[in-house]
Scaffold this motif. Structure first.
Motif, mmCIF file in Angstrom:
data_model
loop_
_atom_site.group_PDB
_atom_site.id
_atom_site.type_symbol
_atom_site.label_atom_id
_atom_site.label_comp_id
_atom_site.label_asym_id
_atom_site.label_seq_id
_atom_site.Cartn_x
_atom_site.Cartn_y
_atom_site.Cartn_z
ATOM 1 N N GLY A 2 1.031 -1.719 -0.406
ATOM 2 C CA GLY A 2 0.066 -0.183 0.562
ATOM 3 C C GLY A 2 1.340 1.239 0.184
ATOM 4 O O GLY A 2 2.102 1.478 0.095
ATOM 5 N N TRP A 3 0.676 2.017 -0.479
ATOM 6 C CA TRP A 3 1.195 3.649 -0.677
ATOM 7 C C TRP A 3 0.095 4.702 -0.522
ATOM 8 O O TRP A 3 -1.211 4.916 -0.756
ATOM 9 C CB TRP A 3 1.130 4.101 -1.835
ATOM 10 C CG TRP A 3 2.363 5.142 -2.227
ATOM 11 C CD1 TRP A 3 3.410 5.256 -2.244
ATOM 12 C CD2 TRP A 3 2.050 6.252 -2.821
ATOM 13 N NE1 TRP A 3 3.845 6.187 -2.313
ATOM 14 C CE2 TRP A 3 3.249 6.975 -2.520
ATOM 15 C CE3 TRP A 3 0.598 6.939 -3.107
ATOM 16 C CZ2 TRP A 3 2.741 8.582 -2.979
ATOM 17 C CZ3 TRP A 3 0.892 8.583 -3.605
ATOM 18 C CH2 TRP A 3 1.804 8.970 -3.661
ATOM 19 N N GLY A 4 0.384 5.884 0.345
ATOM 20 C CA GLY A 4 -0.588 6.732 0.881
ATOM 21 C C GLY A 4 1.094 8.522 1.096
ATOM 22 O O GLY A 4 1.793 7.865 0.614
ATOM 23 N N ASP A 44 -3.335 5.815 5.145
ATOM 24 C CA ASP A 44 -3.509 5.239 4.465
ATOM 25 C C ASP A 44 -2.564 4.227 3.457
ATOM 26 O O ASP A 44 -3.054 3.382 2.313
ATOM 27 C CB ASP A 44 -3.336 6.305 2.923
ATOM 28 C CG ASP A 44 -4.870 7.262 2.618
ATOM 29 O OD1 ASP A 44 -5.864 6.925 2.979
ATOM 30 O OD2 ASP A 44 -5.063 8.790 2.263
ATOM 31 N N ALA A 45 -1.558 4.195 3.657
ATOM 32 C CA ALA A 45 -0.687 3.034 3.282
ATOM 33 C C ALA A 45 -0.969 1.714 3.438
ATOM 34 O O ALA A 45 -1.101 1.019 2.720
ATOM 35 C CB ALA A 45 0.464 3.477 3.772
ATOM 36 N N GLY A 48 -4.792 0.831 1.818
ATOM 37 C CA GLY A 48 -4.907 0.424 0.604
ATOM 38 C C GLY A 48 -3.735 -1.137 0.245
ATOM 39 O O GLY A 48 -4.775 -1.361 -0.293
ATOM 40 N N ALA A 49 -3.789 -1.602 1.545
ATOM 41 C CA ALA A 49 -2.520 -2.355 1.147
ATOM 42 C C ALA A 49 -3.426 -3.934 1.596
ATOM 43 O O ALA A 49 -3.038 -4.456 0.907
ATOM 44 C CB ALA A 49 -1.383 -3.128 2.131
ATOM 45 N N ALA A 51 -6.862 -3.064 1.099
ATOM 46 C CA ALA A 51 -7.749 -2.577 -0.104
ATOM 47 C C ALA A 51 -9.230 -2.641 0.880
ATOM 48 O O ALA A 51 -10.891 -3.110 0.429
ATOM 49 C CB ALA A 51 -8.225 -4.185 -0.850
ATOM 50 N N ASP A 54 -10.167 4.759 1.621
ATOM 51 C CA ASP A 54 -8.827 5.721 2.460
ATOM 52 C C ASP A 54 -9.104 6.182 4.028
ATOM 53 O O ASP A 54 -10.210 5.702 4.263
ATOM 54 C CB ASP A 54 -8.767 6.182 1.314
ATOM 55 C CG ASP A 54 -9.946 7.801 1.283
ATOM 56 O OD1 ASP A 54 -11.035 7.599 1.906
ATOM 57 O OD2 ASP A 54 -10.654 7.878 0.136
ATOM 58 N N SER A 149 5.255 4.086 2.696
ATOM 59 C CA SER A 149 4.594 2.362 2.029
ATOM 60 C C SER A 149 4.851 1.349 2.732
ATOM 61 O O SER A 149 5.589 1.286 3.382
ATOM 62 C CB SER A 149 5.693 2.177 0.069
ATOM 63 O OG SER A 149 6.589 2.747 0.684
#
Length: 154
Positions: A2-4, A44-45, A48-49, A51, A54, A149
């Motif tokens: 995931g990336w934020g 956020d990362a 995201g990782a 799913a 946000d 990340s």
């Protein structure tokens, strides 16, 4: 993986916090919560990782409940959500982007703080910093940003 990313304007009451660590005692960040750009990018990362959406879905800036919220406690809540979905953080890489906020004096404390909340060892957390060499609003020292990340494993 995931990336934020997060960014905030400087100019509020001090201090600037990075992963809950005081990085600048003379300036502050304009935000609904404590404005911790590292914590927000990590949230956020993580989401995201796994799913899971946000940060705005869970902690919208329009909701008064998050006024002056401690962002590292929000990271801890998100770690529990990620774990409940079957994932565990395994590595975290942070980059702080700021013209004058100095990361190097507090890098170790930031690594320790993130390692603790993510349930990692400090050698599983990387903290870097850069400037924009005077370019743009970050280069004019009007704000601060961070990227994160995070890898997760089952």
């Amino acid at each position: 993986m995931g990336w934020g990313i997060d960014a905030h304007r400087l100019g509020a009451e001090p201090p600037v916090l990075l992963a809950g660590v005081e990085a600048d005692p003379h300036r502050g960040v304009m935000a609904t919560s404590d404005g911790d750009v590292v914590a927000h990018a990590v949230i956020d990362a993580l989401l995201g990782a796994a799913a899971l959406g946000d940060i705005g879905e869970y902690f919208p800036s329009s909701d008064p409940r998050w006024e002056n919220a401690d962002s590292m406690s929000l990271v801890a809540r998100v770690v529990k959500m990620v774990e409940a979905s079957g994932w565990q953080p395994s590595f975290c890489d942070i980059t702080v982007i700021a013209q004058s906020v100095q990361v190097s004096p507090c890098r170790g404390a930031i690594r320790q703080a993130l390692a603790g909340v993510l349930r990692l060892q400090p050698d599983q957390v990387s903290v870097k910093a850069t400037t924009t060499d005077g370019l743009g609003w970050l280069g004019r020292d009007e704000g601060i940003a961070a990227t994160a990340s995070i890898s997760v494993t089952r």
